[in-house]
Scaffold this active site. Structure first.
Site, PDB file in Angstrom:
ATOM      1  N   SER A 129       0.818  -1.220   0.000  1.00 42.67           N
ATOM      2  CA  SER A 129       0.000   0.000   0.000  1.00 42.67           C
ATOM      3  C   SER A 129       0.846   1.261   0.000  1.00 42.67           C
ATOM      4  O   SER A 129       1.911   1.312   0.640  1.00 42.67           O
ATOM      5  CB  SER A 129      -0.910   0.000   1.230  1.00 42.67           C
ATOM      6  OG  SER A 129      -1.522   1.262   1.416  1.00 42.67           O
ATOM      7  N   GLU A 131       0.172   3.712   1.665  1.00 40.99           N
ATOM      8  CA  GLU A 131       0.182   4.202   3.037  1.00 40.99           C
ATOM      9  C   GLU A 131       1.520   3.913   3.725  1.00 40.99           C
ATOM     10  O   GLU A 131       1.847   4.533   4.732  1.00 40.99           O
ATOM     11  CB  GLU A 131      -0.961   3.572   3.837  1.00 40.99           C
ATOM     12  CG  GLU A 131      -2.339   4.091   3.480  1.00 40.99           C
ATOM     13  CD  GLU A 131      -2.600   5.512   3.981  1.00 40.99           C
ATOM     14  OE1 GLU A 131      -1.997   5.898   5.008  1.00 40.99           O
ATOM     15  OE2 GLU A 131      -3.388   6.231   3.348  1.00 40.99           O
ATOM     16  N   TYR A 153      -2.036   0.104  10.365  1.00 44.12           N
ATOM     17  CA  TYR A 153      -2.243  -0.537   9.058  1.00 44.12           C
ATOM     18  C   TYR A 153      -0.983  -0.436   8.210  1.00 44.12           C
ATOM     19  O   TYR A 153      -0.513  -1.429   7.634  1.00 44.12           O
ATOM     20  CB  TYR A 153      -3.416   0.129   8.346  1.00 44.12           C
ATOM     21  CG  TYR A 153      -3.541  -0.241   6.888  1.00 44.12           C
ATOM     22  CD1 TYR A 153      -4.097  -1.460   6.504  1.00 44.12           C
ATOM     23  CD2 TYR A 153      -3.113   0.632   5.886  1.00 44.12           C
ATOM     24  CE1 TYR A 153      -4.205  -1.800   5.158  1.00 44.12           C
ATOM     25  CE2 TYR A 153      -3.220   0.299   4.551  1.00 44.12           C
ATOM     26  CZ  TYR A 153      -3.768  -0.912   4.187  1.00 44.12           C
ATOM     27  OH  TYR A 153      -3.869  -1.243   2.860  1.00 44.12           O
TER      28      TYR A 153
END
Length: 337
Positions: A129, A131, A153
């Site tokens: 990801s 992120e 996460y």
């Protein structure tokens, strides 16, 4: 006929990937969690009649159960494994950090070990990801940009990213990371900001809702279409050598711009309907994500096809139809009463 195993097949990406692989004549096996209610809405159109589509099989399991994963991989003997399952909501990961790490980090390791120890040695795709870049150290972000995760996460995804590389280098697995930037669609979960916006805007348009509550409107993301991005996943596993790739559009837009696009398409002024709610702010924010997918373009021949404006309008039109069905249902109930 190739055989693929997809974790997270009932999610947005899993459903689009299943469609793509079935269209390419794969036999597709999907991992689903046992639930008291049906959670297969995104793939129902693919398996409603097993006589028409016998190449889609669903099996029960969970990334928290390593022994079951090993049994399934040995039973199915897939050519390709796509790990798309995760607790994927960043804000929720602050409230459920241990569960997020158990599924998103250790879950990946359990699946990698199942792949490593099976006889068939399938190719492996890990859903990484954007992120992971978090508090970005350079813009745009590439495969060489250092990670600076800013949520449980993102930390879990960084762990999975390096475990994938370690299994590739230590054990010779064909294992790839796809570092996908934000990708949306009409199948996006309703708790994610883009769907939250399109669903609320269309309901406001039809008088079914008055207000929309959001957090940080200035956060900027590189938004693409999920249907385009799953093609990049597949392409990674068709190469001669495994590698890691950024998948992105190369454009960044704020939540505010997404609001402008959606409400403008519906001839609404979002300023009258949107309110800021501190509950939706993250303890540590990611302000800007912008990906450079030059390597994917060069090595995979991949290109995003759906633009930011097309994506926003596609999602808005899909949710407008849902809102119209809701309105008709309410009218029918009112007449029946």
């Amino acid at each position: 006929m190739k055989r693929a195993f997809i974790t997270g097949i009932t999610g947005q990406d899993g459903s689009y990937l299943a469609e793509l692989l079935l269209a390419k004549d794969y036999e597709v096996w999907g991992l689903i969690r046992r639930s008291a209610s049906f959670n297969t809405g995104r793939i129902e159109h693919l398996y409603q009649d097993p006589h028409e589509n016998p190449r889609l099989r669903l099996v029960y399991g969970d990334l928290t159960d390593g022994s079951n994963l090993s049994s399934l991989i040995n039973e199915i003997q897939p050519d390709e494994v796509y790990n798309l399952a995760a607790q994927s909501h960043v804000r929720v990961s602050f409230d459920m950090p241990i569960y997020t790490v158990n599924s998103d980090a250790l879950g990946t390791l359990r699946l990698l070990e199942a792949v490593r120890t099976c006889k068939c040695r399938p190719k492996f795709y890990q859903a990484s990801s954007s992120e992971m870049y978090g508090k970005v150290l350079e813009t745009p972000q590439t495969e060489k940009t250092p990670f600076y995760p800013r949520s449980p996460y993102a930390c879990a995804k960084v762990y999975s990213y390096w475990q994938t590389i370690n299994h590739r280098e230590a054990y010779g697995l064909f294992a790839c990371n796809g570092v996908l930037f934000n990708h949306e669609s009409p199948r996006r979960g309703e708790t994610f900001v883009t769907r939250k916006i399109t669903r609320a805007a269309t309901r406001i348009k039809l008088g079914l809702q008055e207000k929309l509550y959001l957090g940080n409107l200035d956060a900027k993301r590189d938004w693409g279409f999920a249907g385009d991005y799953v093609e990049a996943m597949w392409l990674m596993l068709q190469q001669d050598q495994p590698d890691d790739y950024v998948v992105a559009t190369g454009e960044t837009h704020s939540v505010r711009e997404f609001l402008d696009e959606v409400f403008g398409h519906l001839d609404l002024d979002w300023g009258w309907h949107v309110e800021i709610d501190p509950r939706y702010f993250r303890p540590s924010e990611v302000d800007l994500l912008l990906g450079d997918a030059s390597k994917a373009r060069r090595m995979l021949g991949w290109e995003p096809r759906v633009t930011f404006c097309q994506l926003a309008r596609m999602m808005t039109e899909a949710d407008l139809k849902r809102a119209q069905r809701e309105q008709l249902g309410r009218q029918s109930e009112s007449m029946g009463a």
